[in-house]
Design a protein around this motif. Structure first.
Motif, PDB file in Angstrom:
ATOM      1  N   VAL A 241     -77.320 -32.394  83.312  1.00 59.96           N
ATOM      2  CA  VAL A 241     -78.025 -31.101  83.316  1.00 59.96           C
ATOM      3  C   VAL A 241     -77.535 -30.190  82.191  1.00 59.96           C
ATOM      4  CG1 VAL A 241     -78.361 -31.279  85.816  1.00 59.96           C
ATOM      5  CG2 VAL A 241     -76.434 -29.940  84.927  1.00 59.96           C
ATOM      6  N   VAL A 242     -76.791 -30.754  81.248  1.00 66.38           N
ATOM      7  CA  VAL A 242     -76.336 -29.985  80.086  1.00 66.38           C
ATOM      8  C   VAL A 242     -77.466 -29.982  79.057  1.00 66.38           C
ATOM      9  CG1 VAL A 242     -74.601 -29.836  78.266  1.00 66.38           C
ATOM     10  CG2 VAL A 242     -73.968 -30.699  80.543  1.00 66.38           C
ATOM     11  N   GLY A 243     -77.725 -28.830  78.464  1.00 67.94           N
ATOM     12  CA  GLY A 243     -78.804 -28.737  77.485  1.00 67.94           C
ATOM     13  C   GLY A 243     -78.635 -29.714  76.338  1.00 67.94           C
TER      14      GLY A 243
ATOM     15  N   GLY B 247     -75.339 -21.608  85.445  1.00 67.34           N
ATOM     16  CA  GLY B 247     -76.172 -20.735  84.629  1.00 67.34           C
ATOM     17  C   GLY B 247     -75.889 -20.892  83.147  1.00 67.34           C
ATOM     18  N   ASN B 248     -74.676 -21.371  82.812  1.00 63.70           N
ATOM     19  CA  ASN B 248     -74.359 -21.663  81.413  1.00 63.70           C
ATOM     20  C   ASN B 248     -74.896 -23.057  81.079  1.00 63.70           C
ATOM     21  OD1 ASN B 248     -72.940 -22.636  79.055  1.00 63.70           O
ATOM     22  ND2 ASN B 248     -71.556 -20.895  79.289  1.00 63.70           N
ATOM     23  N   LEU B 249     -75.402 -23.210  79.855  1.00 71.91           N
ATOM     24  CA  LEU B 249     -76.013 -24.497  79.488  1.00 71.91           C
ATOM     25  C   LEU B 249     -75.021 -25.659  79.468  1.00 71.91           C
ATOM     26  CD1 LEU B 249     -78.569 -23.416  76.750  1.00 71.91           C
ATOM     27  CD2 LEU B 249     -79.082 -24.782  78.780  1.00 71.91           C
ATOM     28  N   VAL B 250     -73.724 -25.334  79.470  1.00 72.79           N
ATOM     29  CA  VAL B 250     -72.708 -26.394  79.506  1.00 72.79           C
ATOM     30  C   VAL B 250     -72.450 -26.866  80.939  1.00 72.79           C
ATOM     31  CG1 VAL B 250     -70.239 -26.855  79.128  1.00 72.79           C
ATOM     32  CG2 VAL B 250     -71.575 -25.723  77.351  1.00 72.79           C
ATOM     33  N   PHE B 251     -72.874 -26.060  81.900  1.00 71.42           N
ATOM     34  CA  PHE B 251     -72.597 -26.421  83.292  1.00 71.42           C
ATOM     35  C   PHE B 251     -73.134 -27.821  83.606  1.00 71.42           C
ATOM     36  CE2 PHE B 251     -73.623 -26.686  87.823  1.00 71.42           C
ATOM     37  CZ  PHE B 251     -72.362 -26.475  88.338  1.00 71.42           C
ATOM     38  N   GLY B 252     -72.312 -28.597  84.284  1.00 74.65           N
ATOM     39  CA  GLY B 252     -72.682 -29.962  84.621  1.00 74.65           C
ATOM     40  C   GLY B 252     -71.889 -30.966  83.801  1.00 74.65           C
ATOM     41  N   ILE B 253     -71.253 -30.472  82.735  1.00 73.97           N
ATOM     42  CA  ILE B 253     -70.469 -31.373  81.871  1.00 73.97           C
ATOM     43  C   ILE B 253     -69.305 -31.994  82.659  1.00 73.97           C
ATOM     44  CG2 ILE B 253     -68.799 -29.647  80.976  1.00 73.97           C
ATOM     45  CD1 ILE B 253     -70.558 -31.920  78.578  1.00 73.97           C
TER      46      ILE B 253
ATOM     47  N   MET C 153     -79.870 -28.848  71.475  1.00 79.30           N
ATOM     48  CA  MET C 153     -81.297 -28.672  71.756  1.00 79.30           C
ATOM     49  C   MET C 153     -82.097 -28.501  70.471  1.00 79.30           C
ATOM     50  SD  MET C 153     -80.782 -26.093  74.993  1.00 79.30           S
ATOM     51  CE  MET C 153     -82.458 -25.497  75.087  1.00 79.30           C
TER      52      MET C 153
ATOM     53  N   HIS D 264     -82.074 -28.908  79.955  1.00 85.74           N
ATOM     54  CA  HIS D 264     -81.780 -27.474  80.121  1.00 85.74           C
ATOM     55  C   HIS D 264     -82.625 -26.854  81.229  1.00 85.74           C
ATOM     56  CE1 HIS D 264     -85.166 -27.247  77.177  1.00 85.74           C
ATOM     57  NE2 HIS D 264     -85.461 -26.145  77.826  1.00 85.74           N
TER      58      HIS D 264
ATOM     59  N   ASN E  36     -80.652 -27.540  84.148  1.00 90.18           N
ATOM     60  CA  ASN E  36     -79.494 -26.644  84.115  1.00 90.18           C
ATOM     61  C   ASN E  36     -79.818 -25.297  84.755  1.00 90.18           C
ATOM     62  OD1 ASN E  36     -77.854 -24.388  82.558  1.00 90.18           O
ATOM     63  ND2 ASN E  36     -76.609 -26.251  82.507  1.00 90.18           N
TER      64      ASN E  36
END
Lengths: 144, 144, 144, 144
Positions: free
Chosen positions: A98-100, D82-88, A126, A73, A76
């Motif tokens: 890079v997803v939490g 900026g969203n924690l899902v970004f990168g999925i 997390m 995170h 992220n």
């Protein structure tokens, strides 16, 4: 010669157990992966009902956290267009996640492994990763 | 609609436990992977001292045995130059593994998953895979 | 400018239908893949009960047969240690498949596509691939 | 042992047929992929004129929707910097697809497979995916 501290299998199981208990508590079946300080997998569990895509994602979160010594995170937050870190999420064939939900496991100031969770929201992932680390720390400080 | 039987996480753990006990007995730390009937991983353990390369190989053996419904040592026997099966060992990006040590897990006549072992000789890997299946069968027939 | 002859979707379905009928006759559920003359997939079917590993292998057989304009069993015969062709089975990340069961589809002397079968023995796969081509040819010569 | 419900080949063909009819109606030739609940392909069709890139994208949309039990356009909405899902969207070698056009197929409350469309705009792809599911549901409720 370097001397490396690394999670044992027993410690990996403690991390999984702590994460699993939290997953049961919040009622989200999870994929849980533990890697060593080199990013190589030690242990993995897919709880009944966890997502198929999460099998890989949990491993990649654990890999990233241990091998880059940074929580996913945190990546992220930095991985936004315009920031020089942006683009890191496609590195290593996309394994750098890079997803939490991925945390380094730190003992005595050194990263000795990583834990990655996937199947819930990043916040849930997390929370379970943190629960895994708390469970390990509790047992390390009470080594009976 | 098809109805499929699949290993649960509890059953996957029984397979690992049986394989681990044999690995301890023969004093060869092993990587042990369990997949479901579709070839997707359920559980994985790297015993302290098992090989890094075996992390992937154990998974690929389990994948092959379940998804092709055939023991990897049976593929090995057929995969000789001049035989029409030769070349199968490079399929699916090399994930189709023809090294001994992967067995399908069969319950009531249907493949419900696969087990793959790696770190010893293929014979040792096979012996531990068989021990895992025997341990599961013993618990399935005594479901207390 | 080149003018290319290429299987249509309708013709791809005829190839699948012919192969499927033979698969039902010999009682081996199959994965059946049809690609165009460039090796790109047109149509795919996994019959209920066919193998998971065969999903990829059937496609790779069809790809190889069309894109290399050679039956996969012909590559198999040549792909023996000491022969200069040996090693071709690892090409293209293993997509070049030398296991019997892939045939080019030839119309008016030109390769217009490929058919790949997987789940049975290579001989069964080849038999079904041939049945697919025979079924297409029968319909092409009786275009009602 | 777990008991899983999975799309049959016949049901996969109904999904394709429904999607194809909509594609013909809106005059956009499509690639249409159907996977099972584990993300493994059951059936695929490239309509004459559909895009080559869409062969893979349609499969990845179907895989994502089934294996993550979530529509790809839902991932799209969450996958913003900026969203924690970004990168999925780069996970699993890029197979996790967040482009609209992939839907899970839900029967009796359980995900039994996925459908993925590609070649039109994401809205057109989604419209055809929905038409496929509607066509299946119509036949499941009138099982003659």
């Amino acid at each position: 010669m370097l001397t490396i501290n690394r999670l044992s299998q027993t410690e990996a199981h403690l991390l999984i157990e702590g994460a699993r208990r939290k997953a049961i508590e919040i009622e989200v079946p999870m994929c849980i992966a533990i890697v060593d300080e080199s990013g190589n997998m030690i242990s993995f569990d897919r709880m009944d009902g966890a997502k198929i895509t999460s099998i890989t994602i949990a491993q990649d979160k654990a890999f990233t956290a241990a091998a880059a010594r940074k929580a996913t995170h945190e990546y992220n937050a930095a991985c936004v267009p315009g920031n020089l870190v942006f683009g890191i999420h496609t590195a290593i064939g996309g394994r750098l996640c890079v997803v939490g939900g991925g945390l380094p496991v730190v003992v005595d100031g050194a990263v000795v492994g990583g834990i990655g969770l996937s199947s819930g929201s990043p916040q849930q992932d997390m929370e379970c990763a943190e629960a895994g680390i708390a469970y390990l720390e509790q047992h390390l400080s009470n080594p009976r």
